[in-house]
Design a protein around this motif. Sequence first.
Motif, short mmCIF file in Angstrom:
data_model
loop_
_atom_site.label_atom_id
_atom_site.label_comp_id
_atom_site.label_asym_id
_atom_site.label_seq_id
_atom_site.Cartn_x
_atom_site.Cartn_y
_atom_site.Cartn_z
N LYS A 381 0.82 -1.21 0.00
CA LYS A 381 0.00 0.00 0.00
C LYS A 381 0.86 1.26 0.00
N ASP A 382 2.06 1.18 0.56
CA ASP A 382 2.91 2.37 0.57
C ASP A 382 3.44 2.69 -0.84
N LEU A 383 3.38 1.72 -1.75
CA LEU A 383 3.83 1.94 -3.12
C LEU A 383 2.67 2.16 -4.10
N TRP A 384 1.57 1.42 -3.90
CA TRP A 384 0.46 1.43 -4.85
C TRP A 384 -0.77 2.19 -4.36
N GLY A 385 -0.77 2.57 -3.10
CA GLY A 385 -1.92 3.29 -2.56
C GLY A 385 -2.77 2.40 -1.68
N GLU A 386 -3.70 3.02 -0.98
CA GLU A 386 -4.56 2.30 -0.04
C GLU A 386 -5.46 1.28 -0.74
N ASP A 387 -5.67 1.45 -2.04
CA ASP A 387 -6.52 0.51 -2.80
C ASP A 387 -5.69 -0.58 -3.46
N ALA A 388 -4.52 -0.87 -2.93
CA ALA A 388 -3.59 -1.83 -3.56
C ALA A 388 -4.20 -3.22 -3.73
N GLU A 389 -5.17 -3.59 -2.88
CA GLU A 389 -5.78 -4.91 -2.97
C GLU A 389 -6.96 -4.94 -3.93
N LEU A 390 -7.29 -3.80 -4.53
CA LEU A 390 -8.41 -3.74 -5.46
C LEU A 390 -7.92 -3.85 -6.90
N PHE A 391 -8.82 -4.21 -7.80
CA PHE A 391 -8.51 -4.36 -9.22
C PHE A 391 -8.83 -3.05 -9.93
N ASN A 392 -7.79 -2.31 -10.30
CA ASN A 392 -7.97 -0.99 -10.88
C ASN A 392 -6.96 -0.79 -12.02
N PRO A 393 -7.35 -1.11 -13.26
CA PRO A 393 -6.42 -0.97 -14.40
C PRO A 393 -5.94 0.46 -14.62
N LEU A 397 -2.30 3.88 -16.09
CA LEU A 397 -2.30 5.02 -17.00
C LEU A 397 -1.01 5.82 -16.77
N PRO A 398 -0.46 6.42 -17.84
CA PRO A 398 0.84 7.11 -17.71
C PRO A 398 0.88 8.11 -16.57
N GLU A 399 -0.21 8.88 -16.37
CA GLU A 399 -0.19 9.92 -15.33
C GLU A 399 -0.08 9.35 -13.92
N TYR A 400 -0.47 8.06 -13.75
CA TYR A 400 -0.35 7.41 -12.44
C TYR A 400 0.86 6.49 -12.34
N PHE A 401 1.21 5.87 -13.47
CA PHE A 401 2.25 4.83 -13.42
C PHE A 401 3.66 5.37 -13.56
N ASP A 402 3.80 6.56 -14.16
CA ASP A 402 5.14 7.12 -14.33
C ASP A 402 5.85 7.23 -12.98
N GLY A 403 7.04 6.69 -12.93
CA GLY A 403 7.81 6.68 -11.69
C GLY A 403 7.61 5.44 -10.85
N LYS A 404 6.70 4.56 -11.29
CA LYS A 404 6.43 3.34 -10.51
C LYS A 404 6.89 2.07 -11.23
#
Length: 472
Positions: A381-393, A397-404
Amino acid sequence: MYWAVILGLLAIIAIFGVKIVKRAVKKWIPKDLDKFFRSIDRLSSEKIFKVKFLHKDMYFVQDPDLIHKVLTSEVCMEKPRMIYKFFGLNDGLLCCGYKQWRRDRKNFSSSFNNVMVSCFVPIFCRIADRMICKIKMNDYSQKEVDMIHFTERCTISMILATSFNIFPEDIASPDEEIGRVAEAVKITSFMLSERFKKFVMFFDTVFKRTEQYRQQNEIRDSLYDLFHKILDEKTKNGNNNEEQQPSFFQNIFYNKVMTFKNEMTEDQIKDSIFTVIGAGFETTGTASAHCILFLAMHPEIQEKVHQEIMSVFPSDDIEITYDTLSELSYLENVMKESLRLGPTVHSIAREAMDNFEISPGKVIKRGSIFCINIYGLHHRKDLWGEDAELFNPDRFLPEYFDGKQQYFIPFSIGRRNCLGYRYAYTSFKVMMVKLLRNFKFTTNLKLNEIKFNRQIALKLMGKHLVMIEKRH
């Protein structure tokens, strides 16, 4: 009399010594690998921590930057034998030592490069169409079916066709024989996982004297004989005429093995063949079933994917190619999110071939083992957010995935990453296109109810139960 007393005392010491050693070793051999990895997950806030594993120092690396450093270092290219022996493929490309890996990677890389994968797309489509026809033969709209039954067999058929030039029509009873291969791989995987749970099985000298070892070899030998039987039948029937073969034929994996067979031992040949089958089976077959199940749980996302597929391929007459598949950006995000939540290769390990400075002032000695918990990394969750256990494609998206990018490593990274990742990813995408274009999937399962079991590979605890409705 004197010697009898001494021998008796030695026997008593030996018996109690074995018990003491056995009791000590049980402390570090986990009876349940999944529980073991869950305990590691709870330590995700630690950048790196060490445990003692027999005579080895084992470091669990949790920090993404340190993971990247380990996996891309020339010092950490070795696979630790004491771990990878449980895969049962010691001489295959996945598990072999660094020296053999350098040779085999060079020899076989052309069988899985972009050019070859592009040539394989029509074959992937042809095999996937066969799966679609099999599903359409029955009405699954009102009854639950285990989706992995179809995806595993489709994957096996794709591997046999593209890596061994064995097509379903080359086999007398294709459904039966392909089913035999699928079941044999599943049984072998289960037996290998079970070996890790038993103290005495850990040691090769003991394991090689067991019934389990004999059974595994029998399964492998029977599959090896089956391949050659089918290949011999193709030759006798004139189906192996070189003038009829496509231009890329000489570069398919099996032909490359035959080209370099004089450089390889018999065990290396067999393990190389079973590595391609097993690795493909565990990745594409399982990943596709995971993805369909996730989409069945999220009908709005499934419909969005379907609309994108229909916009690129509005009719069956439009050819699916390597380039046109790249236009399916939302499907790609869905596949990535599926691989994030359910990475089929949940953990990997490396061994330091020399002293290695993993961070300023921290030198790891030669022979130490690094363990990378991919599943744990993908769920933090510290890397992907509090919704890390949810299915969210949309998280891809580039605006969210850049840097990850360093947080997402389903096929590993570095020179010793998965050689067939392009192959696996493309065959996975073709299956998704064919399945989602023709069917709508629903399920009674909920995302928060399903659990994964981390053994040799990541498996769903239970079945991929879905209802399948034909689209018109």
